[in-house]
Motif scaffolding. Sequence first.
Motif, PDB file in Angstrom:
ATOM      1  N   SER A   3       0.874  -1.172   0.052  1.00  8.32           N
ATOM      2  CA  SER A   3      -0.115  -0.061  -0.070  1.00  8.32           C
ATOM      3  C   SER A   3       0.684   1.171   0.074  1.00  8.32           C
ATOM      4  N   GLN A  13      -5.721   1.746   5.097  1.00  9.08           N
ATOM      5  CA  GLN A  13      -7.025   1.496   4.917  1.00  9.08           C
ATOM      6  C   GLN A  13      -7.964   0.569   5.543  1.00  9.08           C
ATOM      7  N   VAL A  17     -11.055   1.292   8.260  1.00  6.67           N
ATOM      8  CA  VAL A  17     -12.519   0.806   7.558  1.00  6.67           C
ATOM      9  C   VAL A  17     -13.518   0.491   8.835  1.00  6.67           C
ATOM     10  N   THR A  60     -12.059   6.931   4.627  1.00  5.97           N
ATOM     11  CA  THR A  60     -11.458   5.268   4.197  1.00  5.97           C
ATOM     12  C   THR A  60     -11.665   5.277   2.705  1.00  5.97           C
ATOM     13  N   ALA A  63      -8.592   6.377   1.217  1.00  6.36           N
ATOM     14  CA  ALA A  63      -7.364   5.653   1.244  1.00  6.36           C
ATOM     15  C   ALA A  63      -7.679   4.492   0.332  1.00  6.36           C
ATOM     16  N   GLY A  64      -8.782   4.078   0.157  1.00  7.91           N
ATOM     17  CA  GLY A  64      -9.150   2.821  -0.567  1.00  7.91           C
ATOM     18  C   GLY A  64      -8.755   3.036  -2.252  1.00  7.91           C
ATOM     19  N   ASP A  67      -5.088   2.924  -2.773  1.00  5.89           N
ATOM     20  CA  ASP A  67      -4.269   1.572  -2.611  1.00  5.89           C
ATOM     21  C   ASP A  67      -4.791   0.904  -3.808  1.00  5.89           C
ATOM     22  N   ASN A  84     -14.886  -1.911  -2.376  1.00  5.35           N
ATOM     23  CA  ASN A  84     -14.872  -0.579  -2.380  1.00  5.35           C
ATOM     24  C   ASN A  84     -16.467  -0.097  -2.871  1.00  5.35           C
TER      25      ASN A  84
END
Length: 163
Positions: A3, A13, A17, A60, A63-64, A67, A84
Amino acid sequence: MQSRLRVQGHPIQPMLVTFPLGLFVSATVFDLTDVAGGPTFLGEVGYWTGVAALFAAAMTAVAGMVDLWDVPVDGTRRTAIAFNLVNAAMAGLFLVTCLVRAHSPHRGATVAILATELVALTAGGVGVYLGARLMRQFDSGRADTGSLDALAGGTVEIARPRP
């Protein structure tokens, strides 16, 4: 996969979450108590907990998305995209409930709002399953992830006092 957003070698992430999921569950519990005849202020607490969960879900999601750039193009990418999207659907359903409640004077929950939140939490359960599947796929390339040595990053040495 490594990541881009990490804290001491751990991806951010999966840590983030837990906040929206926990807040969404808490909001639903407050709303359930409000609908079941509990004190009226619990409906407003549930509303504001849902709003806090939406902000956590937005962080979140960012960040997802960062990634997602590094996920290899294979079954892992499909799982990451599904993860996601499911989490976005859960947040979207909670956003709808918060928007409906925003204009009411007490922001209390109704049976329809509670039902929508329960559907959203069901989607969140699917998201948890997909997230666990992603972590297993990413950890499959590591050697011996179940040992204590993997946590320490090497061998563990114990310092002994000198006589």
